[in-house]
Design a protein around this motif. Structure first.
Motif, PDB file in Angstrom:
ATOM      1  N   ASP A  44       0.760  -0.970   0.091  1.00  0.00           N
ATOM      2  CA  ASP A  44       0.052   0.021   0.039  1.00  0.00           C
ATOM      3  C   ASP A  44       0.945   1.293   0.138  1.00  0.00           C
ATOM      4  OD1 ASP A  44      -1.503   2.138   1.188  1.00  0.00           O
ATOM      5  OD2 ASP A  44      -2.960   0.741   1.142  1.00  0.00           O
ATOM      6  N   ARG A 246      -5.488  -1.033   1.655  1.00  0.00           N
ATOM      7  CA  ARG A 246      -6.190  -1.191   0.489  1.00  0.00           C
ATOM      8  C   ARG A 246      -6.010  -2.600  -0.213  1.00  0.00           C
ATOM      9  NH1 ARG A 246      -5.927   4.347  -0.052  1.00  0.00           N
ATOM     10  NH2 ARG A 246      -3.705   4.006  -0.069  1.00  0.00           N
ATOM     11  N   ARG A 248      -7.331  -5.129  -3.244  1.00  0.00           N
ATOM     12  CA  ARG A 248      -8.276  -5.180  -4.526  1.00  0.00           C
ATOM     13  C   ARG A 248      -9.056  -6.820  -4.581  1.00  0.00           C
ATOM     14  NH1 ARG A 248      -6.707  -2.736  -9.868  1.00  0.00           N
ATOM     15  NH2 ARG A 248      -8.151  -1.317 -10.058  1.00  0.00           N
ATOM     16  N   TRP A 254     -12.143  -2.340  -4.666  1.00  0.00           N
ATOM     17  CA  TRP A 254     -11.212  -2.016  -3.592  1.00  0.00           C
ATOM     18  C   TRP A 254     -11.700  -2.216  -2.204  1.00  0.00           C
ATOM     19  CZ3 TRP A 254      -5.856  -1.882  -3.954  1.00  0.00           C
ATOM     20  CH2 TRP A 254      -5.442  -1.447  -5.241  1.00  0.00           C
ATOM     21  N   LEU A 284      -9.591   6.072  -1.861  1.00  0.00           N
ATOM     22  CA  LEU A 284      -9.001   5.708  -2.690  1.00  0.00           C
ATOM     23  C   LEU A 284      -8.322   7.016  -3.485  1.00  0.00           C
ATOM     24  CD1 LEU A 284     -11.240   2.875  -4.102  1.00  0.00           C
ATOM     25  CD2 LEU A 284      -8.907   2.711  -2.946  1.00  0.00           C
ATOM     26  N   TYR A 353     -15.399   5.033  -7.226  1.00  0.00           N
ATOM     27  CA  TYR A 353     -13.809   5.485  -6.702  1.00  0.00           C
ATOM     28  C   TYR A 353     -13.834   6.791  -6.013  1.00  0.00           C
ATOM     29  CZ  TYR A 353     -12.499   1.330  -9.542  1.00  0.00           C
ATOM     30  OH  TYR A 353     -12.276   0.187  -9.849  1.00  0.00           O
TER      31      TYR A 353
END
Length: 377
Positions: A44, A246, A248, A254, A284, A353
């Motif tokens: 990250d 985070r 995915r 995410w 994000l 997002y």
């Protein structure tokens, strides 16, 4: 970058996802810097914690992998990844760093020596101060040479740049209801002791990777365990970062995984509470902006564009000239590979997002025109 790096980078450029990137880079690197086993992992970029995906090559049991990251976060070690992320040279060999005395490292004494490892070469794949990945190479004979350390350090930025590209959102995702947050509680010994159904749902959608049995009857992935360990490290005063990562999932969405250490009666250490939930657009914003190489100023301007703010109003809001705004927009368009404001908004500011951004307080007007189709506003 040296000519020796080119075969590795050429192979990496053909990768279509992060796992293939790790596999191709590892195969190319092994021909230049022989090693017995390796671990490649994404990181990250804001917290430096490990995240999906991870590629593990010729390493022993899964429990050993968990112990490796536990040692990294909770024990005193030589050249930890958090130091390499800030060091002038983002790579180091264990034997060279300890003057030929690797047993100075708890990681070597407790784990590597018993597995027959003679030396470890590790690096952070970074751009500036943002770590996008980590790699550890292990040899059972011979130490890594200085020129091999230099070679891996030279690969740090170009591999990080390629890895960063894979953090970009897909063009579109099907709309779906947002699942509720999941909760996992870890006791003082680090064992998972309680979990809700929502957490089980999120865990079932995480990518494949090292995972470890728990008393709950399910295996927990290393990224979840690492986040809980980081919370404990912060509570113990070993780190001052954030226990947040985070991840995915397999559907391309995410998740935000964050943990904190609770306090028990009398101020005694209590359990660690870990929450895993769909990432909000605010979670994000920096990650996606970094994935496109946007600076903080470029991100500000892009957010204002998404509100329909004109060039003159952006200039007033940010106290810069309209000419400077237009120059920034040209750069932003180039980085995002778009040619208009509308395309920029469509590519970056999708509902999945990005947050619903508040109106800028500096500019008040009764209505907003549609976004201008060019940087001139």
């Amino acid at each position: 970058m040296t000519d020796r790096c080119r075969p590795v980078l050429s192979a990496a450029e053909r990768a279509t996802d992060a796992v293939e990137l790790f596999s191709r880079a590892s195969a190319g690197l092994r021909r230049l810097v022989p090693f017995h086993s390796a671990v490649w992992t994404a990181a990250d970029p804001e917290t430096g914690l490990i995240t999906a995906p991870m590629l593990v090559e010729n390493v022993g049991s899964g429990e050993g992998c968990a112990a490796y990251w536990e040692s990294e976060l909770l024990e005193e070690n030589v050249v930890p990844f958090r130091e390499l992320a800030r060091a002038c040279v983002p790579a180091a060999g264990l034997r060279a760093a300890t003057g030929g005395l690797p047993a100075r490292s708890a990681r070597f004494r407790r784990l590597l020596l018993g597995q027959g490892v003679h030396d470890e070469l590790r690096a952070v794949l970074r751009i500036g101060d943002r770590p996008w990945g980590m790699v550890s190479l292990f040899r059972t004979t011979d130490a890594f040479r200085p020129d091999e350390v230099v070679l891996l350090a030279d690969l740090s930025r170009p591999l990080a740049a390629r890895l960063r590209n894979f953090a970009r959102p897909p063009d579109s995702l099907p709309r779906e209801d947002s699942p509720a947050p999941g909760l996992i509680l870890f006791n003082e010994s680090g064992e998972a002791m309680s979990i809700n159904d929502e957490a089980r749902h999120h865990l079932a959608l995480l990518p494949k990777g090292p995972s470890f049995p728990s008393p709950l009857g399910l295996k927990l992935p290393i990224w979840v365990i690492g986040t809980a360990l980081q919370a404990r490290a912060i509570a113990d005063g070993r780190d001052h970062g954030n226990a947040r990562v985070r991840i995915r999932n397999t559907g391309g969405r995410w998740l935000n995984c964050h943990a904190s250490s609770l306090t028990g009666p009398g101020g005694r250490p209590g359990p660690v509470a870990l929450v895993i939930e769909p990432a909000t657009p605010a979670d994000l914003a920096v990650l996606v902006a970094e994935a496109y190489g946007l600076t903080s100023r470029e991100l500000q301007i892009t957010q204002l564009v998404a509100r329909g703010t004109t060039t003159a109003e952006i200039a007033t809001t940010l106290t810069i000239s309209p000419h400077t705004v237009r120059d920034h927009l040209k750069t932003i368009f180039n980085k995002a590979c778009v040619s208009s404001r509308g395309e920029l908004v469509a590519r970056l500011f999708t509902e999945h997002y990005w947050p619903a951004l508040p109106e800028p307080t500096q500019v008040q007007r009764p209505g907003r025109p549609r976004p201008s189709p060019n940087p001139r506003g």
